[in-house]
Design a protein around this motif. Structure first.
Motif, PDB file in Angstrom:
ATOM      1  N   ALA A   1       0.624  -1.303  -0.154  1.00 54.02           N
ATOM      2  CA  ALA A   1       0.038   0.290  -0.074  1.00 54.02           C
ATOM      3  C   ALA A   1       1.027   1.389  -0.417  1.00 54.02           C
ATOM      4  N   TYR A   2       0.567   2.234  -0.655  1.00 56.47           N
ATOM      5  CA  TYR A   2       0.976   3.448  -0.606  1.00 56.47           C
ATOM      6  C   TYR A   2       0.700   4.389   0.339  1.00 56.47           C
ATOM      7  N   ASP A   3       0.981   5.411   0.777  1.00 57.48           N
ATOM      8  CA  ASP A   3       0.656   6.359   2.017  1.00 57.48           C
ATOM      9  C   ASP A   3      -0.261   7.169   1.739  1.00 57.48           C
ATOM     10  N   PHE A   4      -0.755   7.709   0.779  1.00 61.63           N
ATOM     11  CA  PHE A   4      -0.652   9.307   0.631  1.00 61.63           C
ATOM     12  C   PHE A   4      -1.477   9.316  -0.699  1.00 61.63           C
ATOM     13  N   ALA A   5      -2.829   9.476  -0.814  1.00 57.29           N
ATOM     14  CA  ALA A   5      -3.416   9.678  -2.019  1.00 57.29           C
ATOM     15  C   ALA A   5      -4.638  10.849  -1.674  1.00 57.29           C
ATOM     16  N   ILE A   6      -4.272  11.555  -3.846  1.00 56.12           N
ATOM     17  CA  ILE A   6      -4.531  12.143  -4.161  1.00 56.12           C
ATOM     18  C   ILE A   6      -5.660  11.549  -4.921  1.00 56.12           C
ATOM     19  N   ASN A   7      -7.027  11.989  -5.325  1.00 55.89           N
ATOM     20  CA  ASN A   7      -8.036  11.566  -5.989  1.00 55.89           C
ATOM     21  C   ASN A   7      -8.907  13.337  -6.378  1.00 55.89           C
ATOM     22  N   SER A   8      -8.612  13.270  -8.425  1.00 62.35           N
ATOM     23  CA  SER A   8      -8.921  15.013  -8.687  1.00 62.35           C
ATOM     24  C   SER A   8      -9.350  15.002  -9.828  1.00 62.35           C
ATOM     25  N   ALA A   9      -9.806  15.599 -10.617  1.00 68.26           N
ATOM     26  CA  ALA A   9     -10.538  15.954 -11.524  1.00 68.26           C
ATOM     27  C   ALA A   9     -11.052  16.847 -12.731  1.00 68.26           C
ATOM     28  N   VAL A  10     -10.486  16.856 -13.748  1.00 70.08           N
ATOM     29  CA  VAL A  10      -9.673  18.198 -14.202  1.00 70.08           C
ATOM     30  C   VAL A  10     -10.760  18.476 -15.867  1.00 70.08           C
ATOM     31  N   ASP A  11     -11.269  19.324 -16.914  1.00 69.83           N
ATOM     32  CA  ASP A  11     -12.279  19.935 -18.073  1.00 69.83           C
ATOM     33  C   ASP A  11     -11.525  18.292 -18.991  1.00 69.83           C
ATOM     34  N   ASP A  12      -9.431  18.523 -19.103  1.00 64.17           N
ATOM     35  CA  ASP A  12      -9.442  18.247 -20.645  1.00 64.17           C
ATOM     36  C   ASP A  12      -8.217  19.003 -19.768  1.00 64.17           C
ATOM     37  N   ALA A  13      -7.170  17.857 -20.900  1.00 66.77           N
ATOM     38  CA  ALA A  13      -5.511  18.067 -21.341  1.00 66.77           C
ATOM     39  C   ALA A  13      -4.904  19.332 -20.574  1.00 66.77           C
ATOM     40  N   ASP A  14      -5.057  20.317 -21.473  1.00 65.51           N
ATOM     41  CA  ASP A  14      -5.078  21.815 -20.563  1.00 65.51           C
ATOM     42  C   ASP A  14      -5.398  22.235 -19.765  1.00 65.51           C
ATOM     43  N   ALA A  15      -6.748  22.121 -18.672  1.00 63.15           N
ATOM     44  CA  ALA A  15      -6.246  21.645 -17.658  1.00 63.15           C
ATOM     45  C   ALA A  15      -5.567  21.377 -16.993  1.00 63.15           C
ATOM     46  N   LEU A  16      -5.256  20.683 -16.982  1.00 63.01           N
ATOM     47  CA  LEU A  16      -4.341  19.407 -16.320  1.00 63.01           C
ATOM     48  C   LEU A  16      -2.904  19.463 -16.324  1.00 63.01           C
ATOM     49  N   LYS A  17      -2.970  20.499 -17.465  1.00 63.38           N
ATOM     50  CA  LYS A  17      -1.591  21.318 -17.428  1.00 63.38           C
ATOM     51  C   LYS A  17      -1.491  22.285 -17.241  1.00 63.38           C
ATOM     52  N   ARG A  18      -2.351  23.504 -16.727  1.00 63.98           N
ATOM     53  CA  ARG A  18      -2.368  24.412 -16.292  1.00 63.98           C
ATOM     54  C   ARG A  18      -2.001  24.211 -14.298  1.00 63.98           C
ATOM     55  N   TYR A  19      -3.268  23.128 -14.091  1.00 61.90           N
ATOM     56  CA  TYR A  19      -2.998  22.187 -13.021  1.00 61.90           C
ATOM     57  C   TYR A  19      -1.270  22.110 -12.109  1.00 61.90           C
ATOM     58  N   ILE A  20      -1.624  21.229 -13.631  1.00 64.73           N
ATOM     59  CA  ILE A  20       0.120  21.284 -12.838  1.00 64.73           C
ATOM     60  C   ILE A  20       1.221  21.836 -13.104  1.00 64.73           C
ATOM     61  N   GLU A  21       1.022  23.253 -13.879  1.00 63.45           N
ATOM     62  CA  GLU A  21       1.931  24.517 -13.223  1.00 63.45           C
ATOM     63  C   GLU A  21       1.521  25.187 -12.646  1.00 63.45           C
ATOM     64  N   HIS A  22       0.712  25.697 -12.239  1.00 64.18           N
ATOM     65  CA  HIS A  22       0.269  26.195 -11.377  1.00 64.18           C
ATOM     66  C   HIS A  22       1.014  25.968  -9.462  1.00 64.18           C
ATOM     67  N   PRO A  23       1.330  27.972  -8.936  1.00 60.75           N
ATOM     68  CA  PRO A  23       2.426  28.055  -8.080  1.00 60.75           C
ATOM     69  C   PRO A  23       2.131  27.287  -7.193  1.00 60.75           C
ATOM     70  N   ALA A  24       0.592  27.169  -6.498  1.00 63.70           N
ATOM     71  CA  ALA A  24       0.617  26.567  -5.542  1.00 63.70           C
ATOM     72  C   ALA A  24       0.818  24.615  -5.692  1.00 63.70           C
ATOM     73  N   HIS A  25       0.795  24.598  -6.575  1.00 63.05           N
ATOM     74  CA  HIS A  25       1.157  22.733  -6.630  1.00 63.05           C
ATOM     75  C   HIS A  25       1.891  22.277  -6.823  1.00 63.05           C
ATOM     76  N   GLN A  26       2.937  23.338  -7.529  1.00 66.05           N
ATOM     77  CA  GLN A  26       4.360  23.188  -7.494  1.00 66.05           C
ATOM     78  C   GLN A  26       4.877  23.767  -6.239  1.00 66.05           C
ATOM     79  N   ALA A  27       4.610  23.789  -5.628  1.00 66.98           N
ATOM     80  CA  ALA A  27       5.037  24.258  -3.951  1.00 66.98           C
ATOM     81  C   ALA A  27       4.860  23.475  -3.153  1.00 66.98           C
TER      82      ALA A  27
END
Length: 97
Positions: A53-79
């Motif tokens: 088993a892994y220890d911690f999980a994230i389960n999320s959803a975004v509208d499309d590939a562009d939204a996923l890219k913006r999420y991944i690059e978001h400063p709060a996510h990167q921090a």
């Protein structure tokens, strides 16, 4: 819509109450309210004690590939990612729903 799943494994000898981990969890829990691209956001500790088993999980959803890219690059996510790099490894799966 794209489902974005991430499973984290704490490094050997790192405990959930380690101050770095506490800060990393706090940072990730806040993302659901901070990143507008997220359509759903769940994250928490795994309750399974199985050896694989892994220890911690994230389960999320975004509208499309562009939204996923913006999420991944978001400063709060990167921090948050920068915090977790100090004490964990992870695997990612993204799939269309």
């Amino acid at each position: 819509m794209i489902r974005h799943l991430v499973l984290f494994k704490l490094d050997e000898g790192v405990a959930r109450d380690d101050p770095r981990v506490v800060e990393g969890v706090r940072a990730f829990r806040a993302l659901g309210d901070r990143i507008e691209e997220l359509r759903s956001w769940e994250c928490d500790w795994n309750i399974s004690e199985r050896p694989n088993a892994y220890d911690f999980a994230i389960n999320s959803a975004v509208d499309d590939a562009d939204a996923l890219k913006r999420y991944i690059e978001h400063p709060a996510h990167q921090a948050g990612v920068a915090l977790w790099r100090e004490f964990a490894t992870w695997v990612v799966a993204d799939y269309e729903i």
